[in-house]
Design a protein around this motif. Sequence first.
Motif, PDB file in Angstrom:
ATOM      1  N   ASP A  11     -22.184  23.043  13.905  1.00 29.91           N
ATOM      2  CA  ASP A  11     -21.399  21.825  14.104  1.00 29.91           C
ATOM      3  C   ASP A  11     -19.974  21.969  13.590  1.00 29.91           C
ATOM      4  OD1 ASP A  11     -23.472  20.503  15.361  1.00 29.91           O
ATOM      5  OD2 ASP A  11     -24.213  19.593  13.502  1.00 29.91           O
ATOM      6  N   ARG A  14     -18.035  24.155  16.017  1.00 27.68           N
ATOM      7  CA  ARG A  14     -17.730  23.400  17.232  1.00 27.68           C
ATOM      8  C   ARG A  14     -16.588  22.408  16.992  1.00 27.68           C
ATOM      9  NH1 ARG A  14     -22.730  21.869  18.682  1.00 27.68           N
ATOM     10  NH2 ARG A  14     -22.874  23.557  20.160  1.00 27.68           N
ATOM     11  N   GLU A  15     -16.653  21.681  15.886  1.00 33.93           N
ATOM     12  CA  GLU A  15     -15.609  20.705  15.553  1.00 33.93           C
ATOM     13  C   GLU A  15     -14.256  21.380  15.349  1.00 33.93           C
ATOM     14  OE1 GLU A  15     -17.094  18.759  12.082  1.00 33.93           O
ATOM     15  OE2 GLU A  15     -18.719  17.768  13.180  1.00 33.93           O
ATOM     16  N   LEU A  18     -12.913  22.623  18.760  1.00 34.97           N
ATOM     17  CA  LEU A  18     -12.476  21.471  19.550  1.00 34.97           C
ATOM     18  C   LEU A  18     -11.144  20.939  19.032  1.00 34.97           C
ATOM     19  CD1 LEU A  18     -13.027  19.435  21.788  1.00 34.97           C
ATOM     20  CD2 LEU A  18     -14.352  18.109  20.152  1.00 34.97           C
ATOM     21  N   ARG A  19     -11.011  20.816  17.722  1.00 36.40           N
ATOM     22  CA  ARG A  19      -9.751  20.338  17.137  1.00 36.40           C
ATOM     23  C   ARG A  19      -8.617  21.312  17.446  1.00 36.40           C
ATOM     24  NH1 ARG A  19     -11.389  19.641  12.276  1.00 36.40           N
ATOM     25  NH2 ARG A  19     -10.687  21.631  11.443  1.00 36.40           N
ATOM     26  N   TRP A  21      -8.311  23.536  19.996  1.00 35.44           N
ATOM     27  CA  TRP A  21      -7.926  23.492  21.406  1.00 35.44           C
ATOM     28  C   TRP A  21      -7.240  22.185  21.761  1.00 35.44           C
ATOM     29  CZ3 TRP A  21      -7.485  27.389  24.673  1.00 35.44           C
ATOM     30  CH2 TRP A  21      -8.115  28.581  24.342  1.00 35.44           C
ATOM     31  N   THR A  22      -7.657  21.072  21.153  1.00 39.62           N
ATOM     32  CA  THR A  22      -7.028  19.778  21.405  1.00 39.62           C
ATOM     33  C   THR A  22      -5.592  19.769  20.896  1.00 39.62           C
ATOM     34  OG1 THR A  22      -9.148  18.645  21.288  1.00 39.62           O
ATOM     35  CG2 THR A  22      -7.194  17.295  20.971  1.00 39.62           C
TER      36      THR A  22
END
Length: 65
Positions: A11, A14-15, A18-19, A21-22
Amino acid sequence: MKSFESLLTVDRCRETLLRFWTEQTDVDQAGEGLAIALPLLYPDGWQVQVFVEPISPAHVWGKVS
Protein backbone atom coordinates in the motif's frame (compact mmCIF):
# COMPACT_ATOMS: atom_id res chain seq x y z
CA MET A 1 13.39 3.47 14.64
CA LYS A 2 11.21 1.48 12.26
CA SER A 3 12.61 -1.55 10.51
CA PHE A 4 12.91 -1.57 6.73
CA GLU A 5 10.28 -4.33 6.50
CA SER A 6 7.67 -2.19 8.27
CA LEU A 7 8.35 0.75 5.90
CA LEU A 8 8.10 -1.28 2.70
CA THR A 9 4.50 -2.31 2.16
CA VAL A 10 2.39 -2.80 -0.96
CA ASP A 11 0.00 0.00 0.00
CA ARG A 12 2.77 2.45 0.85
CA CYS A 13 4.54 1.69 -2.45
CA ARG A 14 1.29 2.18 -4.40
CA GLU A 15 0.53 5.46 -2.61
CA THR A 16 4.05 6.78 -3.17
CA LEU A 17 4.05 5.91 -6.87
CA LEU A 18 0.59 7.41 -7.35
CA ARG A 19 1.65 10.63 -5.60
CA PHE A 20 4.87 10.81 -7.67
CA TRP A 21 3.11 10.33 -11.01
CA THR A 22 0.35 12.78 -10.03
CA GLU A 23 2.84 15.47 -9.02
CA GLN A 24 5.29 14.97 -11.89
CA THR A 25 3.02 14.34 -14.91
CA ASP A 26 1.61 17.30 -16.84
CA VAL A 27 -1.55 16.81 -18.92
CA ASP A 28 -2.88 19.58 -21.16
CA GLN A 29 -5.50 19.89 -23.87
CA ALA A 30 -3.90 19.74 -27.33
CA GLY A 31 -6.38 20.25 -30.15
CA GLU A 32 -8.85 17.37 -30.00
CA GLY A 33 -6.61 15.29 -27.75
CA LEU A 34 -4.24 15.48 -24.81
CA ALA A 35 -0.53 16.24 -24.47
CA ILE A 36 1.06 14.25 -21.65
CA ALA A 37 4.54 15.23 -20.42
CA LEU A 38 5.99 12.31 -18.47
CA PRO A 39 8.70 12.50 -15.79
CA LEU A 40 11.02 10.51 -18.05
CA LEU A 41 14.05 11.71 -19.96
CA TYR A 42 15.86 10.34 -22.97
CA PRO A 43 19.64 9.91 -22.49
CA ASP A 44 20.21 13.22 -24.31
CA GLY A 45 18.02 15.09 -21.79
CA TRP A 46 14.89 15.47 -23.93
CA GLN A 47 11.65 14.95 -22.01
CA VAL A 48 9.26 12.18 -23.06
CA GLN A 49 5.90 13.53 -24.26
CA VAL A 50 2.91 11.59 -25.53
CA PHE A 51 0.04 12.97 -27.59
CA VAL A 52 -3.29 11.13 -27.49
CA GLU A 53 -6.07 11.87 -29.97
CA PRO A 54 -9.34 10.09 -30.72
CA ILE A 55 -9.33 8.26 -34.05
CA SER A 56 -13.09 8.12 -34.48
CA PRO A 57 -16.14 7.54 -32.28
CA ALA A 58 -16.36 3.97 -33.63
CA HIS A 59 -12.84 3.16 -32.45
CA VAL A 60 -13.25 4.90 -29.09
CA TRP A 61 -16.51 3.21 -28.16
CA GLY A 62 -15.94 -0.09 -29.99
CA LYS A 63 -18.89 0.39 -32.32
CA VAL A 64 -18.96 -0.55 -35.96
CA SER A 65 -20.39 2.14 -38.22
